[in-house]
Scaffold this active site. Structure first.
Site, PDB file in Angstrom:
ATOM      1  N   SER A 129      -6.380  77.838 -50.375  1.00 26.74           N
ATOM      2  CA  SER A 129      -6.504  76.823 -51.419  1.00 26.74           C
ATOM      3  C   SER A 129      -6.848  77.436 -52.768  1.00 26.74           C
ATOM      4  O   SER A 129      -7.440  78.521 -52.848  1.00 26.74           O
ATOM      5  CB  SER A 129      -7.592  75.814 -51.036  1.00 26.74           C
ATOM      6  OG  SER A 129      -8.879  76.409 -51.135  1.00 26.74           O
TER       7      SER A 129
ATOM      8  N   GLU B  29      -2.404  83.933 -53.035  1.00 27.05           N
ATOM      9  CA  GLU B  29      -1.292  83.048 -52.690  1.00 27.05           C
ATOM     10  C   GLU B  29      -1.871  81.658 -52.458  1.00 27.05           C
ATOM     11  O   GLU B  29      -2.465  81.393 -51.417  1.00 27.05           O
ATOM     12  CB  GLU B  29      -0.560  83.567 -51.450  1.00 27.05           C
ATOM     13  CG  GLU B  29       0.132  84.903 -51.651  1.00 27.05           C
ATOM     14  CD  GLU B  29       1.251  84.845 -52.684  1.00 27.05           C
ATOM     15  OE1 GLU B  29       1.734  83.726 -52.981  1.00 27.05           O
ATOM     16  OE2 GLU B  29       1.632  85.898 -53.205  1.00 27.05           O
TER      17      GLU B  29
ATOM     18  N   GLU C 109      -3.191  68.347 -53.728  1.00 27.04           N
ATOM     19  CA  GLU C 109      -2.107  68.760 -52.841  1.00 27.04           C
ATOM     20  C   GLU C 109      -2.264  68.045 -51.509  1.00 27.04           C
ATOM     21  O   GLU C 109      -3.357  68.042 -50.924  1.00 27.04           O
ATOM     22  CB  GLU C 109      -2.144  70.277 -52.639  1.00 27.04           C
ATOM     23  CG  GLU C 109      -1.004  70.797 -51.779  1.00 27.04           C
ATOM     24  CD  GLU C 109      -1.045  72.311 -51.586  1.00 27.04           C
ATOM     25  OE1 GLU C 109      -0.078  72.851 -51.023  1.00 27.04           O
ATOM     26  OE2 GLU C 109      -2.039  72.935 -52.011  1.00 27.04           O
TER      27      GLU C 109
END
Length: 446
Positions: free
Chosen positions: A177, A198, A322
């Site tokens: 995250s 990432e 998200e």
């Protein structure tokens, strides 16, 4: 022969270890797939498609090309150094720490590990505690392949992660995250440790009025609901031109039924949510929304149906974070300026997808917005080619990997100039009458 101690494994040793890893994964592929089924409810085909075979392809590519990547690269020399030979040498960083996520717990653990080992580093690897069955298989495989001085697997939760971050590392690679990524970055900054992060974000998917709607619906449904929506580059929401929204939504619902049937809970091709915490988070997103399809759930089995939400407010919970689950909001837009407003609200996403048969429109999206990577008229498949870099920008990450990009990520490029005994007097004092000459040389050295 030099008597200096060799700190890092030779390229031959690295290749041998990667070959051994490939062999061991093949031997235990069934076991890996069984672990993924326990942790995430993944069907065997999906586990092979997105996890084991993906990793094996990465291994084959790396093994094939590693010797070439590792050879010092001679580059054109500068006239200011003449006569000389100039090179770039790739050197391991040293001790690498890798934090792996739970959503693709095999692929996203092994892929960065391959790059780190290929570059000659030693690795401490922490698999996600949220996918314990897969983590156990990974530890078993890596223990069989690597000496502990090369690769060490440490299992544990957030407290272990914090303790690991207190140590000094030469490189840190994290997948997860954005919130935790920021904490990793802050910890790394204390020792000026380079990082790859990432991360994620709300990846938009745009359906233009020129799109082939039926094809778009099928590919978006697959990209969204594979791994039960728990994919960092899944379409997080769809922006559809109002003139085709109704027809697209009908095609999308039909595509979902084609993929998973009328009752996905009984379909073995459809997985589950990772745990109750994430299940409850996702159910919370549905409160107050207009559901066009799906919406059913079962907390006992951690099941949430593939769900389509119609035109939620941009201020709603489902559009504020998200999603990372099988919920797909569909939002209509009328003018490109409306599209621009929404895309800028969710800028720097990890992925962006455009479905259109209008090249001018697709080119404008690619050129005008910052995002990690994406596809035109498809979803997710930009990850498949290991000659393409994978990584985010801004809040969706720092750095890139896959294939040679992984080797480069875990290597420090050293610039080396090898001079001969011949001398170039230009750089030395006295400097009188050399001004015009140095200006002339700098015009032509590169």
């Amino acid at each position: 022969m030099s008597t200096l101690n060799k700190t890092y494994p030779s390229v031959a040793v690295r290749v041998a270890l990667l070959k051994k890893l490939k062999t061991q994964i093949k031997k235990q592929e069934k076991e890996i797939c069984e672990a993924l089924a326990k942790d995430l409810g993944k069907p065997t085909f999906e586990s092979m498609l997105t996890e084991t075979q993906f990793v094996l392809a990465e291994l084959r590519h790396t093994i094939k090309h590693l010797r070439g990547w590792a050879v010092p690269k001679r580059i054109p020399g500068s006239m200011l150094n003449f006569p000389a030979k100039e090179y770039i040498y790739q050197h391991p960083y040293g001790r690498v720490l890798i934090f792996a996520p739970w959503n693709y717990p095999f692929q996203l653990t092994l892929a960065p590990l391959i790059g780190a080992v290929a570059a000659g580093n030693s690795v401490v690897l922490k698999p996600s505690e949220m996918a314990p069955n897969t983590g156990a298989v990974i530890k078993d495989i890596l223990t069989k392949v690597f000496d502990i001085k090369f690769v060490t697997v440490i299992e544990g939760g957030p407290l272990l992660a914090k303790e690991l971050l207190k140590q000094q590392w030469d490189y840190i690679f994290y997948t997860g995250s954005t919130a935790i990524g920021k904490e990793i970055y802050q910890a790394a900054a204390k020792n000026l440790t380079p990082v790859t992060l990432e991360l994620g974000g709300k990846s938009p998917c745009i359906v233009h009025e020129s799109a082939s709607l039926k094809v778009a619906a099928k590919r978006i449904a697959w990209g969204k609901f594979v791994n039960t929506g728990q994919t960092c580059v899944a379409p997080d929401f769809v922006l559809v031109h109002e003139s085709v929204k109704q027809q697209f939504t009908q095609y999308l619902i039909s595509a979902i039924k084609d993929l998973y049937g009328e009752n996905p809970e009984e379909n073995t091709d459809y997985g589950k949510i990772i745990n109750k915490k994430h299940f409850q988070r996702l159910i919370g997103y549905l409160e107050g929304t207009k559901i066009s399809h799906g919406g059913t759930s079962n907390e006992t089995s951690l099941y949430i149906a593939p769900t389509v939400v119609d035109n939620p407010s941009l201020q709603s919970a489902v559009m504020s974070e998200e999603i990372f689950g099988p919920i797909l909001p569909i939002i209509s837009y009328t003018y490109e300026k409306d599209l621009d407003t929404i895309l800028k609200k969710y800028e720097h996403s990890l992925a962006l997808y455009v479905f259109a048969n209008n090249k001018e429109f697709t080119n404008a999206i690619i050129e005008n917005y910052a995002f990690g990577g994406g596809c035109i008229n498809d979803t997710l498949v930009h990850l498949v080619n290991n000659q393409l870099p994978f990584g985010g920008i801004g809040n969706s990450g720092i750095g890139k990997y896959h294939g040679k990009y992984s080797f480069d990520t875990f290597s420090h490029s050293k610039a080396i100039v090898k001079r001969s005994k011949l001398e170039n007097p230009l750089r030395y004092a006295p400097y009188k009458k050399k001004t015009k000459l140095i200006k002339l040389l700098y015009r032509f050295i590169n």
